[in-house]
Scaffold this motif. Structure first.
Motif, PDB file in Angstrom:
ATOM      1  N   ARG A   1     -12.116  -2.717 -11.619  1.00  0.00           N
ATOM      2  CA  ARG A   1     -11.790  -1.864 -12.774  1.00  0.00           C
ATOM      3  C   ARG A   1     -12.867  -0.805 -12.997  1.00  0.00           C
ATOM      4  O   ARG A   1     -12.566   0.350 -13.296  1.00  0.00           O
ATOM      5  CB  ARG A   1     -11.618  -2.720 -14.032  1.00  0.00           C
ATOM      6  CG  ARG A   1     -10.312  -3.500 -14.074  1.00  0.00           C
ATOM      7  CD  ARG A   1     -10.044  -4.046 -15.473  1.00  0.00           C
ATOM      8  NE  ARG A   1     -11.058  -5.015 -15.866  1.00  0.00           N
ATOM      9  CZ  ARG A   1     -10.959  -6.329 -15.670  1.00  0.00           C
ATOM     10  NH1 ARG A   1      -9.901  -6.822 -15.050  1.00  0.00           N
ATOM     11  NH2 ARG A   1     -11.907  -7.139 -16.083  1.00  0.00           N
ATOM     12  N   ALA A   2     -14.122  -1.203 -12.834  1.00  0.00           N
ATOM     13  CA  ALA A   2     -15.213  -0.248 -13.034  1.00  0.00           C
ATOM     14  C   ALA A   2     -15.157   0.869 -12.000  1.00  0.00           C
ATOM     15  O   ALA A   2     -15.378   2.049 -12.325  1.00  0.00           O
ATOM     16  CB  ALA A   2     -16.555  -0.980 -12.957  1.00  0.00           C
ATOM     17  N   GLU A   3     -14.836   0.536 -10.756  1.00  0.00           N
ATOM     18  CA  GLU A   3     -14.736   1.552  -9.711  1.00  0.00           C
ATOM     19  C   GLU A   3     -13.566   2.488  -9.985  1.00  0.00           C
ATOM     20  O   GLU A   3     -13.665   3.708  -9.782  1.00  0.00           O
ATOM     21  CB  GLU A   3     -14.584   0.886  -8.353  1.00  0.00           C
ATOM     22  CG  GLU A   3     -15.855   0.187  -7.892  1.00  0.00           C
ATOM     23  CD  GLU A   3     -15.647  -0.625  -6.634  1.00  0.00           C
ATOM     24  OE1 GLU A   3     -14.541  -0.552  -6.050  1.00  0.00           O
ATOM     25  OE2 GLU A   3     -16.591  -1.331  -6.228  1.00  0.00           O
ATOM     26  N   ALA A   4     -12.456   1.917 -10.466  1.00  0.00           N
ATOM     27  CA  ALA A   4     -11.301   2.758 -10.781  1.00  0.00           C
ATOM     28  C   ALA A   4     -11.622   3.733 -11.905  1.00  0.00           C
ATOM     29  O   ALA A   4     -11.250   4.906 -11.863  1.00  0.00           O
ATOM     30  CB  ALA A   4     -10.107   1.876 -11.163  1.00  0.00           C
ATOM     31  N   ARG A   5     -12.341   3.263 -12.932  1.00  0.00           N
ATOM     32  CA  ARG A   5     -12.707   4.148 -14.042  1.00  0.00           C
ATOM     33  C   ARG A   5     -13.657   5.252 -13.579  1.00  0.00           C
ATOM     34  O   ARG A   5     -13.573   6.392 -14.023  1.00  0.00           O
ATOM     35  CB  ARG A   5     -13.359   3.344 -15.171  1.00  0.00           C
ATOM     36  CG  ARG A   5     -12.396   2.496 -15.968  1.00  0.00           C
ATOM     37  CD  ARG A   5     -13.026   2.021 -17.266  1.00  0.00           C
ATOM     38  NE  ARG A   5     -14.180   1.170 -17.015  1.00  0.00           N
ATOM     39  CZ  ARG A   5     -14.135  -0.152 -16.903  1.00  0.00           C
ATOM     40  NH1 ARG A   5     -12.962  -0.770 -16.991  1.00  0.00           N
ATOM     41  NH2 ARG A   5     -15.236  -0.850 -16.699  1.00  0.00           N
ATOM     42  N   ALA A   6     -14.563   4.909 -12.663  1.00  0.00           N
ATOM     43  CA  ALA A   6     -15.526   5.903 -12.182  1.00  0.00           C
ATOM     44  C   ALA A   6     -14.840   6.999 -11.380  1.00  0.00           C
ATOM     45  O   ALA A   6     -15.211   8.175 -11.467  1.00  0.00           O
ATOM     46  CB  ALA A   6     -16.590   5.225 -11.321  1.00  0.00           C
ATOM     47  N   LEU A   7     -13.828   6.618 -10.600  1.00  0.00           N
ATOM     48  CA  LEU A   7     -13.131   7.604  -9.774  1.00  0.00           C
ATOM     49  C   LEU A   7     -12.048   8.342 -10.536  1.00  0.00           C
ATOM     50  O   LEU A   7     -11.727   9.488 -10.217  1.00  0.00           O
ATOM     51  CB  LEU A   7     -12.513   6.916  -8.549  1.00  0.00           C
ATOM     52  CG  LEU A   7     -13.507   6.434  -7.488  1.00  0.00           C
ATOM     53  CD1 LEU A   7     -12.772   5.658  -6.412  1.00  0.00           C
ATOM     54  CD2 LEU A   7     -14.239   7.616  -6.874  1.00  0.00           C
TER      55      LEU A   7
ATOM     56  N   ALA B   1       0.824  -1.205   0.000  1.00  0.00           N
ATOM     57  CA  ALA B   1       0.000   0.000   0.000  1.00  0.00           C
ATOM     58  C   ALA B   1       0.858   1.256   0.000  1.00  0.00           C
ATOM     59  O   ALA B   1       0.497   2.266  -0.623  1.00  0.00           O
ATOM     60  CB  ALA B   1      -0.934  -0.009   1.202  1.00  0.00           C
ATOM     61  N   ALA B   2       1.999   1.188   0.693  1.00  0.00           N
ATOM     62  CA  ALA B   2       2.895   2.349   0.731  1.00  0.00           C
ATOM     63  C   ALA B   2       3.599   2.554  -0.603  1.00  0.00           C
ATOM     64  O   ALA B   2       3.797   3.693  -1.052  1.00  0.00           O
ATOM     65  CB  ALA B   2       3.917   2.171   1.846  1.00  0.00           C
ATOM     66  N   GLN B   3       3.989   1.453  -1.245  1.00  0.00           N
ATOM     67  CA  GLN B   3       4.744   1.553  -2.493  1.00  0.00           C
ATOM     68  C   GLN B   3       3.845   1.779  -3.703  1.00  0.00           C
ATOM     69  O   GLN B   3       4.282   2.371  -4.697  1.00  0.00           O
ATOM     70  CB  GLN B   3       5.575   0.284  -2.708  1.00  0.00           C
ATOM     71  CG  GLN B   3       6.717   0.111  -1.720  1.00  0.00           C
ATOM     72  CD  GLN B   3       7.537  -1.128  -2.006  1.00  0.00           C
ATOM     73  OE1 GLN B   3       7.177  -1.956  -2.840  1.00  0.00           O
ATOM     74  NE2 GLN B   3       8.665  -1.270  -1.315  1.00  0.00           N
ATOM     75  N   ARG B   4       2.604   1.270  -3.647  1.00  0.00           N
ATOM     76  CA  ARG B   4       1.703   1.364  -4.792  1.00  0.00           C
ATOM     77  C   ARG B   4       0.368   1.981  -4.369  1.00  0.00           C
ATOM     78  O   ARG B   4      -0.691   1.344  -4.435  1.00  0.00           O
ATOM     79  CB  ARG B   4       1.463  -0.028  -5.384  1.00  0.00           C
ATOM     80  CG  ARG B   4       2.725  -0.714  -5.892  1.00  0.00           C
ATOM     81  CD  ARG B   4       3.212  -0.092  -7.182  1.00  0.00           C
ATOM     82  NE  ARG B   4       2.258  -0.318  -8.259  1.00  0.00           N
ATOM     83  CZ  ARG B   4       2.212   0.400  -9.364  1.00  0.00           C
ATOM     84  NH1 ARG B   4       3.034   1.432  -9.525  1.00  0.00           N
ATOM     85  NH2 ARG B   4       1.337   0.116 -10.313  1.00  0.00           N
ATOM     86  N   PRO B   5       0.399   3.235  -3.898  1.00  0.00           N
ATOM     87  CA  PRO B   5      -0.856   3.860  -3.450  1.00  0.00           C
ATOM     88  C   PRO B   5      -1.869   3.907  -4.593  1.00  0.00           C
ATOM     89  O   PRO B   5      -1.546   4.273  -5.710  1.00  0.00           O
ATOM     90  CB  PRO B   5      -0.415   5.257  -3.018  1.00  0.00           C
ATOM     91  CG  PRO B   5       0.885   5.498  -3.715  1.00  0.00           C
ATOM     92  CD  PRO B   5       1.539   4.167  -3.832  1.00  0.00           C
ATOM     93  N   GLY B   6      -3.081   3.492  -4.282  1.00  0.00           N
ATOM     94  CA  GLY B   6      -4.125   3.477  -5.292  1.00  0.00           C
ATOM     95  C   GLY B   6      -4.299   2.143  -5.981  1.00  0.00           C
ATOM     96  O   GLY B   6      -5.355   1.889  -6.556  1.00  0.00           O
TER      97      GLY B   6
ATOM     98  N   ALA C   1      -4.720   7.135 -14.877  1.00  0.00           N
ATOM     99  CA  ALA C   1      -4.782   7.530 -13.468  1.00  0.00           C
ATOM    100  C   ALA C   1      -4.741   6.305 -12.582  1.00  0.00           C
ATOM    101  O   ALA C   1      -5.135   5.213 -12.980  1.00  0.00           O
ATOM    102  CB  ALA C   1      -6.060   8.317 -13.203  1.00  0.00           C
ATOM    103  N   PRO C   2      -4.243   6.444 -11.331  1.00  0.00           N
ATOM    104  CA  PRO C   2      -4.183   5.296 -10.422  1.00  0.00           C
ATOM    105  C   PRO C   2      -5.563   4.868  -9.978  1.00  0.00           C
ATOM    106  O   PRO C   2      -6.546   5.579 -10.123  1.00  0.00           O
ATOM    107  CB  PRO C   2      -3.368   5.825  -9.223  1.00  0.00           C
ATOM    108  CG  PRO C   2      -3.599   7.296  -9.235  1.00  0.00           C
ATOM    109  CD  PRO C   2      -3.701   7.671 -10.706  1.00  0.00           C
ATOM    110  N   GLY C   3      -5.628   3.662  -9.422  1.00  0.00           N
ATOM    111  CA  GLY C   3      -6.880   3.130  -8.899  1.00  0.00           C
ATOM    112  C   GLY C   3      -7.253   3.783  -7.592  1.00  0.00           C
ATOM    113  O   GLY C   3      -6.751   4.837  -7.225  1.00  0.00           O
TER     114      GLY C   3
END
Length: 335
Positions: free
Chosen positions: A316-322, A65-70, A328-330
């Motif tokens: 993936r759908a939630e990431a696209r919505a946000l 989580a620290a290295q790959r935020p999102g 952009a990151p997840g």
């Protein structure tokens, strides 16, 4: 996606978490993902983390989580996470908050999560591909017990139960599972030497252990806790009826009203249940076989594969919505 799949047991071992990790890795690859299975954390540009065991994989989850935020974090909840509860198991609440999804192996596991986190949970039952049928032994009524020699499995309880059987019983208990320490190994070896109804085979390759289950007339699960035992879904896939302790890990798979339960730690109740199955008293064996046959669909590989496909599609759908931009990151697990 490039997925890091972390397991608290060596990936090649025959312990439950490793068996689950290897099966999940195969499913992810079938779905078109690249997967790295590891014990602990491995540096790299991963798109997602799947961590088995919230407690023992906590450091991996924090570091990822620290290295790959999102990047999405999926936590596979095990029995020693869930039971008796997260606090007693030593699971850090902050680690749970880092998850975008939780995967429970049976429906009752979701109940252990705090209410605010339950919407992130998905129930994905485990599966088993086709295993060659094996003829049952004719010289006895063989009962399978597939469990490593660990306290949570109550490994000597079934052996104690078969000691209590009437003299006319033909039940033989075949126990496959390795001991993690010399004291446990001595205890089960001594029991096997003194108990003619109890045969301990030690650790077996997975294919051989499944062969024992496939030829057996019944499976016994004696565990004090389970997140959702691999061996129960394996028995369902093979058409082998189950006698189990009444624990959420089993009731969440077999149903609260399944008739084949006995109280945790009760050797006398287990002995009575085993004898009733052997004698088919009041059609007991037939009822268990019918009930387990009706649940066989839970162990179908396509069911597990489709559930994982839906989980990744949802993330993936939630990431696209946000983050409408494809670069952009997840998201970090907000519901």
């Amino acid at each position: 996606m490039k997925i890091l799949l972390a397991t608290p047991e060596p990936p090649a071992s025959d312990y439950g978490n490793s068996v689950t990790a290897r099966r999940w890795a195969g499913i992810f690859r079938d779905l078109g993902h690249e997967v790295r299975v590891c014990l602990g954390h491995t540096d790299g540009e991963y798109d997602a983390l799947v961590a088995l065991h919230a407690g023992r994989s906590a450091d991996v989850i924090r570091r990822f989580a620290a290295q790959r935020p999102g990047a999405p974090v999926v936590i596979g909840l095990t029995g020693t996470d869930l039971y008796p509860d997260f606090a007693t198991s030593g699971v850090d609440p902050a680690v749970l908050d880092m998850a975008d999804r939780f995967v429970a192996l049976q429906s009752h596991g979701v109940r252990q999560l705090p209410p605010r986190l339950r919407p992130r949970a998905r129930v994905i039952t485990q599966s088993l591909s086709t295993v060659e049928a094996r003829p049952s032994r004719m010289d006895c009524f063989e009962v399978a017990f597939l469990a490593h020699v660990r306290p949570v499995k109550d490994p000597l309880l079934p052996a104690q139960a078969v000691r209590l059987l009437p003299a006319d019983s033909r039940i033989v208990l075949t126990h496959a599972g390795g001991a993690r320490d010399e004291e446990s190994e001595r205890a089960v070896a001594a029991e096997a030497a003194e108990n003619p109804r109890y045969h301990w085979l030690g650790a077996l390759p997975r294919t051989e252990a499944l062969g024992v289950l496939a030829r057996s007339r019944l499976l016994v699960l004696a565990s004090q806790h389970e997140g959702g035992a691999n061996v129960v879904t394996e028995a369902l896939a093979l058409g082998v009826p189950v006698i189990s302790t009444r624990i959420p890990g089993s009731t969440g798979l077999l149903g609260d009203d399944y008739p084949g339960y006995f109280p945790v730690g009760d050797a006398e109740a287990l002995a009575a249940a085993l004898y009733a199955v052997e004698q088919n008293r009041d059609g007991f064996h037939d009822v268990l076989k019918e009930r387990c046959g009706a649940l066989r669909h839970l162990a179908e590989p396509d069911r597990e594969r489709n559930a994982w496909s839906e989980l990744w599609s949802g993330l993936r759908a939630e990431a696209r919505a946000l983050h409408p931009s494809p670069t952009a990151p997840g998201r970090r697990g907000q519901q």
